[in-house]
Design an enzyme around this catalytic site. Structure first.
Site, short mmCIF file in Angstrom:
data_model
loop_
_atom_site.label_atom_id
_atom_site.label_comp_id
_atom_site.label_asym_id
_atom_site.label_seq_id
_atom_site.Cartn_x
_atom_site.Cartn_y
_atom_site.Cartn_z
N GLU A 1 -0.82 -1.05 9.95
CA GLU A 1 -0.99 -0.15 8.80
C GLU A 1 -2.49 -0.08 8.49
OE1 GLU A 1 1.74 -0.37 5.53
OE2 GLU A 1 0.23 0.27 4.08
N ARG B 1 3.59 6.25 5.64
CA ARG B 1 2.21 5.92 6.05
C ARG B 1 1.71 6.79 7.20
NH1 ARG B 1 3.69 4.29 2.28
NH2 ARG B 1 3.69 2.18 1.44
N CYS C 1 -1.18 -4.36 3.12
CA CYS C 1 -0.33 -4.75 4.25
C CYS C 1 -1.04 -4.47 5.57
CB CYS C 1 0.99 -3.98 4.21
SG CYS C 1 2.06 -4.57 2.90
C1 LIG Z 1 -4.52 -5.26 -2.83
C2 LIG Z 1 -4.14 -4.03 -2.05
C3 LIG Z 1 -2.89 -3.45 -2.28
C4 LIG Z 1 -2.50 -2.31 -1.56
N1 LIG Z 1 -1.26 -1.78 -1.79
C5 LIG Z 1 -0.90 -0.64 -1.14
C6 LIG Z 1 0.39 -0.05 -1.40
O1 LIG Z 1 1.19 -0.52 -2.21
N2 LIG Z 1 0.70 1.10 -0.74
C7 LIG Z 1 -0.16 1.69 0.15
O2 LIG Z 1 0.17 2.74 0.70
N3 LIG Z 1 -1.37 1.13 0.44
C8 LIG Z 1 -1.76 -0.01 -0.19
N4 LIG Z 1 -2.99 -0.57 0.08
C9 LIG Z 1 -3.86 0.01 1.13
C10 LIG Z 1 -4.89 1.02 0.62
O3 LIG Z 1 -5.27 0.75 -0.70
C11 LIG Z 1 -4.37 2.46 0.70
O4 LIG Z 1 -4.02 2.79 2.03
C12 LIG Z 1 -5.41 3.47 0.20
O5 LIG Z 1 -4.77 4.71 0.02
C13 LIG Z 1 -6.60 3.65 1.15
O6 LIG Z 1 -7.55 4.51 0.51
P1 LIG Z 1 -9.12 4.34 0.74
O7 LIG Z 1 -9.79 5.43 0.01
O8 LIG Z 1 -9.54 2.96 0.40
O9 LIG Z 1 -9.22 4.61 2.30
P2 LIG Z 1 -10.18 3.87 3.35
O10 LIG Z 1 -9.73 2.45 3.49
O11 LIG Z 1 -11.59 4.13 3.05
O12 LIG Z 1 -9.80 4.66 4.68
C14 LIG Z 1 -8.52 4.53 5.27
C15 LIG Z 1 -8.37 5.67 6.31
O13 LIG Z 1 -8.36 6.91 5.61
C16 LIG Z 1 -9.42 7.74 6.07
N5 LIG Z 1 -9.92 8.48 4.92
C17 LIG Z 1 -10.34 8.00 3.72
N6 LIG Z 1 -10.67 9.02 2.90
C18 LIG Z 1 -10.47 10.16 3.61
C19 LIG Z 1 -10.65 11.55 3.34
N7 LIG Z 1 -11.09 12.00 2.16
N8 LIG Z 1 -10.37 12.43 4.34
C20 LIG Z 1 -9.94 12.01 5.53
N9 LIG Z 1 -9.73 10.73 5.85
C21 LIG Z 1 -10.00 9.81 4.90
C22 LIG Z 1 -10.46 6.81 6.69
O14 LIG Z 1 -11.23 7.48 7.66
C23 LIG Z 1 -9.56 5.75 7.28
O15 LIG Z 1 -9.05 6.21 8.52
C24 LIG Z 1 -3.39 -1.73 -0.61
C25 LIG Z 1 -4.66 -2.31 -0.41
C26 LIG Z 1 -5.03 -3.44 -1.11
C27 LIG Z 1 -6.38 -4.04 -0.87
#
Ligand SMILES: Cc1cc2nc3c(=O)[nH]c(=O)nc-3n(C[C@H](O)[C@H](O)[C@H](O)COP(=O)(O)OP(=O)(O)OC[C@H]3O[C@@H](n4cnc5c(N)ncnc54)[C@H](O)[C@@H]3O)c2cc1C
Length: 302
Positions: A296, A177, A226
């Site tokens: 996280e 992470r 998480c």
């Molecule tokens: C039900 C559920 C299950 C999940 N299971 C997992 C799991 O098993 N493993 C896991 O790792 N995560 C898990 N997650 C967390 C999440 O889905 C991941 O971390 C996901 O990769 C976040 O992506 P996002 O596009 O939604 O990012 P966001 O939530 O929009 O952003 C998260 C961070 O990334 C940055 N960011 C987003 N896009 C970019 C970009 N293009 N360039 C630079 N920075 C950027 C944002 O500024 C922020 O700091 C889960 C979430 C949920 C709701």
């Protein structure tokens, strides 16, 4: 924050940027929590350096939104604007074992699209919401795999150099992470190298991961996955569970009954409620286990 500066408003159409005034981040985040601000949707990667120069010159702070699935955003009127990439068509292009994927592409759709073309490796990520860009930023992973293992090249906007650059996979480090990208770098596209595997075999792996998620996570409820990272050699969820904290709540913010490291918005939780619950659980874990849990979830505190 509202963009009222006429210089910015006038420049946006030429930059291919769409202004979405007064956007509610509660509607764009999986936790369903967050205040309101102006959102700028970016349609052309090439326009990003000019856009950011303009915002900086006019003193407009910004944050970068992916799919909003790993975010806890403050309540009320927010003191920064939010940038988000629009997804181009097509957003995934395959060539042999390589997948060129836009950062705005949906992660789950990327996994299934590659699978249908006999490219595997990412089965564990099925069920992880959000975008490819968000997955790169956090090095998303599950069930023993992480996206970073497949990254061969990343196109990004490097804030320090104020320009678009391409990094090779060996110039980036991916840890649990955590990545070596600077906090204000913006990922724009990635080249993944994926192992060949017949679709029906990948599908078996996908089904197993889906089952595991269904059995252990509160999938129908609003969460950000998480809340805490697992400390080395330990499980944050297990520690919280052992303290009997499942069901603990502050307002509508609640420790999930299914998975102690998932905190859910059971109704109209505010960021204040969720932050209080996180702080409370963190303190109790530290008192009992002597372990300081690291977030996280990314907190955008106003
Ligand atoms: C039900 C559920 C299950 C999940 N299971 C997992 C799991 O098993 N493993 C896991 O790792 N995560 C898990 N997650 C967390 C999440 O889905 C991941 O971390 C996901 O990769 C976040 O992506 P996002 O596009 O939604 O990012 P966001 O939530 O929009 O952003 C998260 C961070 O990334 C940055 N960011 C987003 N896009 C970019 C970009 N293009 N360039 C630079 N920075 C950027 C944002 O500024 C922020 O700091 C889960 C979430 C949920 C709701």
């Amino acid at each position: 924050m509202r963009i009222e500066d006429p210089k910015i408003v006038a420049a946006l159409p030429d930059l291919g940027v769409q202004l979405k005034p007064g956007t509610s981040l509660a509607e764009l985040t999986s936790l369903g929590i967050g205040g309101t601000t102006d959102l700028l949707q970016i349609n052309k990667h090439e326009a990003i350096p000019d856009l950011l120069n303009l915002l900086d010159a006019q003193g407009v702070p910004h944050k970068f939104l992916g799919g909003g699935s790993n975010l806890l955003v403050s309540d009320g009127e927010l003191p920064w604007v939010v940038l988000q990439l629009a997804s181009p068509t097509p957003d995934i292009v395959l060539e042999g074992n390589f997948a060129q994927v836009d950062a705005a592409a949906d992660l789950g759709r990327t996994v299934t699209f590659c699978a249908k073309n006999d490219l595997g490796g990412m089965e564990g990520l099925i069920g992880v919401p959000g975008t490819i860009g968000g997955a790169l930023r956090m090095n998303a992973g599950a069930y023993g795999m992480q996206i970073g293992s497949y990254v061969r090249q990343v196109k990004l906007y490097r804030a320090a150099a104020r320009k678009l650059e391409t990094l090779e996979g060996d110039q980036i480090s991916f840890e649990y992470r955590h990545t070596s990208f600077a906090p204000d770098d913006m990922m724009l596209a990635v080249k993944l190298e994926l192992p060949s595997k017949p679709y029906r075999e990948i599908l078996k792996g996908i089904r197993i991961c889906n089952e595991k998620r269904r059995a252990s996570q509160p999938l129908g409820q609003k969460s950000a996955g998480c809340i805490f990272k697992n400390p080395p050699g330990a499980s944050a969820g297990r520690m919280i569970d052992e303290l009997g904290l499942k069901g603990l709540s502050v307002g509508d913010a609640r420790v999930s009954d299914r998975h102690a490291n998932f905190f859910v918005n059971a109704g109209k939780a505010s960021a204040k409620d969720m932050l209080a619950l996180i702080a409370d659980v963190r303190e109790r874990v530290e008192k009992s286990f002597g372990v300081i849990l690291e977030h996280e979830v990314v907190v955008w505190n106003a």
